[in-house]
Design a protein around this motif. Structure first.
Motif, short mmCIF file in Angstrom:
data_model
loop_
_atom_site.label_atom_id
_atom_site.label_comp_id
_atom_site.label_asym_id
_atom_site.label_seq_id
_atom_site.Cartn_x
_atom_site.Cartn_y
_atom_site.Cartn_z
N ASN A 188 101.67 113.08 46.00
CA ASN A 188 100.71 114.08 46.47
C ASN A 188 101.33 115.47 46.49
O ASN A 188 102.55 115.62 46.48
N GLU A 189 100.47 116.45 46.56
CA GLU A 189 100.90 117.84 46.68
C GLU A 189 101.10 118.13 48.16
O GLU A 189 100.13 118.23 48.92
N VAL A 190 102.37 118.23 48.58
CA VAL A 190 102.66 118.46 50.00
C VAL A 190 103.60 119.65 50.15
O VAL A 190 104.31 120.02 49.22
N HIS A 191 103.57 120.25 51.35
CA HIS A 191 104.48 121.36 51.66
C HIS A 191 105.93 120.90 51.54
O HIS A 191 106.25 119.75 51.82
N THR B 109 101.85 112.81 53.37
CA THR B 109 100.60 113.56 53.54
C THR B 109 100.29 113.79 55.02
O THR B 109 99.75 114.84 55.38
N HIS C 165 102.36 116.72 56.02
CA HIS C 165 101.73 117.93 55.51
C HIS C 165 100.54 118.33 56.37
O HIS C 165 100.39 119.51 56.75
N ASN C 166 99.68 117.36 56.70
CA ASN C 166 98.47 117.67 57.46
C ASN C 166 98.77 118.02 58.91
O ASN C 166 97.91 118.60 59.59
N THR D 74 95.90 115.35 50.68
CA THR D 74 95.88 116.66 51.31
C THR D 74 94.86 117.53 50.58
O THR D 74 94.39 117.20 49.49
N ASP D 75 94.54 118.64 51.17
CA ASP D 75 93.64 119.59 50.50
C ASP D 75 94.33 120.30 49.36
O ASP D 75 93.67 120.97 48.54
N SER D 76 95.64 120.17 49.27
CA SER D 76 96.37 120.73 48.13
C SER D 76 96.31 119.82 46.91
O SER D 76 96.59 120.26 45.79
N ASP D 77 95.97 118.54 47.10
CA ASP D 77 95.76 117.65 45.96
C ASP D 77 94.56 118.13 45.16
O ASP D 77 93.61 118.69 45.73
N GLY E 154 91.20 117.25 46.50
CA GLY E 154 90.81 117.88 47.76
C GLY E 154 90.40 116.86 48.81
O GLY E 154 89.31 116.29 48.74
#
Length: 575
Positions: A187-190, A209, A212-213, A477-480, A483
Motif C-alpha cells: 500500500n501507499e503509506v507515509h 495501513t 498510516h491512518n 489508505t486514501d493514498s492508494d 482510495g
C-alpha cells in the motif's frame, strides 16, 4: 459444445497477464469456458479437469502457450481464439514500437542497471532456485513472490543470504516496503519511524495501513514468507530483519507480525528482539502474550492493536490497547440482531487476505466454538469440501485450491463474489463477513464489484423472506490509487457495515452472534444430525441401537451408596 485449441509456440508471458487474458475471453458473450495457459504437464491436467482438453494440447510444452475456448457456437469459439491472438500480437507490437531493449537474462539486466541491489522474482516455482542463486551470488537482495518453491530450496537460499549479509524475502512473500518503495502487493503509506518484520503478507499490509491512518509512517516493511517461522527454516529472515531495523537510524519502533512461531524459533526471535535496544511490539496471532512480555517485548492481540501500540510508543504516550468492541457499534449490533430470524445463526467469512482470515478465526474461536476453514488453526476444523460451508465457516480465497489457473482474489474478486451470492441462499446464514485489500496490483475498484454481489445476495435472501447482515473491513489508505474512503462509501451505500479494521469487524461479528445458539437450536441440531446415545439402564436398548448402526455407548450402572437411602440422602447434601 465446441472446444478449439491454438498452440502459440515459443512464447512466455507471466501468469497474471495470462489469467487476465483468460478472464477477458471468459467475459465474451456465449463463451462457456476459456484458458490461456503455459503448456506444462501440470497445466494440461488442469485443462483436462476443467473440461477444456483437446488432443492438440499434447504437442505443447513449457515453452508454448495453450489457448483453449469452449462454447455452444463454433463461431463464438473461433472469435474467442482470434481475440486472444490479437491481444498477444498487440502486446508484442507495443514492445517493439517502444524501442526499449528488454533483456532476456538476469546477467544482461544487471549490465543495463548498474548498481542494482534487489531482485523481485515472480516466476513459476520450479525455476526460482536457479535464478535466485545467481542473484545472491551477484550480491543482490531478493524478494521471492513465487510460491511452490521447495522447503529445501528455501533453506539453502536463506543460508546463503545470511552468509552474504543479504535478505531473502520469501518465497511466497506478497508484500514489502523498502525505504518507502512498495513492492508487489503493498500500500501507499507515509514514511516514518516504525519498522515491520512480517511472516504474513496481509498482516504487514493491515499493520502498515493502520499506522498510516493513525497519522504515523513506516520506515521499512520486511516480509519473510510464511514458512520462515518454522523450525526447518529457523526464523533466518525474521532475525535478519530485526538486525537490519536495529541498525537503521530511521526506525525507532519495531513491530513483528506472524502466526505463532514454532517454540524454538519464537525463543530465537524474542531473544534477538530483547537485545536489539529498541522497543519491539510482537503480534503472534493466537500466541502466548506472557512469553512475549517475558522477553521484554510488548504483546499485541490483533494487527490493529499492534499498530496502535507502536504509534503510542513512538509518540512516547501511554499504551491504549484496543477495547473489545468500539462503543459506537453497540446500537448497530442490536439493530443487526433484529434483522435475523431464529434459524439464522452462522457466519460465512469470505477472505482474500489469508492473515486477515486467520486473525478472524483466532478472535472468534473461544466464543463461537468450532470454526470450519481451509486454514489450519488449533481448535478449528478443516473443511472436507471447500466449496460447501459448514456451520461457522472462514474461507481464504487466496489458497491454492482457489487460485490454480485463476487470478488472486485481490486482483479478481469474481470467484469470491460468486460464493458471497451463493451463501445468501443458505437459510442458516446470518452474517457474511469479507475483506477488501487495496494497494498496488490489486483490483482498481473491488468495492464496486462486491457491492453488485451484495445486491444480488440481498435479493436472493429477500425472496426467501430473510435478511442477512453484511460486515466488512477495507485494508488500505486514501493514498492508494483505489482510495479507501471511496471504497468504504460504496460498500456503505450497498448496506454493508464497514469497520475500521479487520479485528473490529471480527469483534463486531463475535458480539452479534454471541448466544445465538438457543435451546431450540440444540434441538434442531439433534433432529438434523440424529442421535449419538449414552445408554444408562437396560442393555437391550444399547444392543438394539448398535444393530441399527447408531452411535451408542452403554454404561454398566449400579445404584450409588449401595442402594442405602440414608447414605444417598447424605451424598446429595454433600454436593
Amino acid at each position: 459444445m465446441f472446444i478449439r485449441t491454438h498452440i502459440y509456440k515459443n512464447t512466455f508471458r507471466d501468469s497474471v497477464y495470462l489469467m487476465r487474458l483468460s478472464s477477458l475471453v471468459r467475459g465474451l458473450e456465449g463463451v462457456a469456458g476459456a484458458e490461456v495457459i503455459v503448456g506444462t504437464g501440470h497445466n494440461k491436467k488442469f485443462l483436462q479437469a476443467g473440461g477444456l482438453w483437446t488432443e492438440e494440447m499434447a504437442a505443447a510444452d513449457a515453452n508454448d502457450l495453450i489457448i483453449a475456448v469452449r462454447a455452444a457456437d463454433l463461431g463464438v469459439v473461433e472469435a474467442g481464439i482470434k481475440r486472444v491472438l490479437e491481444e498477444l500480437n498487440r502486446a508484442a507490437d507495443r514492445g517493439s514500437q517502444a524501442g526499449e531493449y528488454v533483456p532476456r537474462t538476469f546477467e544482461t539486466a544487471l549490465k543495463q542497471l548498474p548498481g542494482a541491489n534487489l531482485a523481485l522474482i515472480s516466476l513459476p516455482g520450479r525455476y526460482v532456485k536457479r535464478e535466485a542463486d545467481k542473484i545472491l551470488d551477484a550480491g543482490l537482495h531478493l524478494m521471492i513472490f513465487s510460491d511452490n518453491v521447495s522447503l529445501e530450496d528455501e533453506v539453502a537460499l536463506k543460508m546463503k543470504a545470511v552468509e552474504k549479509g543479504l535478505l531473502v524475502m520469501g518465497p511466497d512473500c506478497g508484500t514489502a516496503i523498502i525505504s518507502g518503495v512498495p513492492l508487489a502487493f503493498a500500500n501507499e503509506v507515509h514514511r516514518g519511524g516504525i519498522g515491520i518484520v512480517a511472516a504474513a503478507g496481509t498482516g504487514l499490509q493491515e499493520v502498515s495501513t493502520q499506522i498510516h491512518n493513525l497519522g504515523e509512517g513506516v520506515s521499512h516493511g520486511i516480509g519473510t514468507g510464511g514458512r520462515d517461522i518454522k523450525v526447518a527454516v529457523g526464523g533466518m529472515m525474521m532475525l535478519q530483519g530485526i538486525k537490519a531495523l536495529q541498525t537503521d537510524p530511521d526506525t525507532k519502533v519495531i513491530v513483528l507480525v506472524s502466526k505463532p512461531p514454532e517454540p524454538l524459533v519464537a525463543d530465537r526471535v524474542l531473544a534477538a528482539a530483547k537485545e536489539c535496544g529498541k522497543p519491539v511490539v510482537a503480534c503472534f496471532m493466537g500466541g502466548d502474550p506472557a512469553k512475549i512480555s517475558a522477553a521484554g517485548c510488548i504483546p499485541a492481540a490483533t494487527l490493529k492493536e499492534a499498530a496502535q501500540i507502536a504509534v503510542a510508543v513512538l509518540r512516547d504516550k501511554n499504551i491504549d490497547q484496543a477495547g473489545p468492541v468500539p462503543a459506537v457499534a453497540e446500537e448497530i449490533i442490536e439493530a443487526a440482531k433484529r434483522k435475523l430470524g431464529s434459524g439464522q445463526r452462522y457466519l460465512r467469512a469470505l477472505y482474500s487476505g489469508g492473515t486477515l482470515a486467520y486473525e478472524t478465526m483466532v478472535i472468534l474461536r473461544d466464543t463461537l466454538g468450532t470454526v470450519h476453514s481451509n486454514l489450519a488453526l488449533e481448535g478449528g476444523a478443516v473443511l472436507a469440501d471447500v466449496y460447501r460451508s459448514r456451520g461457522h465457516t472462514v474461507i481464504d480465497f487466496g489458497e491454492d485450491e482457489f487460485t490454480q489457473g485463476r487470478l488472486h482474489p485481490m486482483i479478481d474478486p469474481t470467484l469470491r463474489n460468486q460464493r458471497l451470492v451463493a451463501e445468501a441462499g443458505d437459510p442458516e446464514t446470518a452474517v457474511i463477513l469479507f475483506d477488501l485489500v487495496l494497494g498496488y496490483s490489486a483490483h482498481p475498484d473491488p468495492a464496486g464489484e462486491t457491492a453488485r454481489a451484495v445486491a444480488l445476495a440481498k435479493e436472493k435472501a429477500a425472496a426467501d423472506g430473510r435478511e442477512i447482515v453484511f460486515v466488512a473491513s477495507v485494508c488500505g489508505t486514501d493514498s492508494d490509487f483505489q482510495g479507501q474512503s471511496g471504497q468504504v462509501a460504496k460498500l456503505t451505500e450497498a448496506g454493508v457495515t464497514v469497520l475500521a479494521s479487520n479485528a473490529d469487524a471480527a469483534l463486531f461479528v463475535r458480539e452479534l452472534l454471541r448466544g445465538r445458539e438457543s435451546e431450540m437450536d440444540k434441538i434442531a441440531e439433534l433432529l438434523r444430525q440424529g442421535p449419538k446415545v449414552v445408554n444408562l439402564g437396560l442393555e437391550d436398548f444399547a444392543l438394539n441401537l448398535k444393530e441399527k448402526g447408531a452411535a451408542v455407548i452403554h454404561v454398566r450402572w449400579s445404584p450409588p451408596a449401595l442402594g442405602n437411602d440414608d447414605l444417598l440422602s447424605l451424598l446429595h447434601k454433600l454436593k
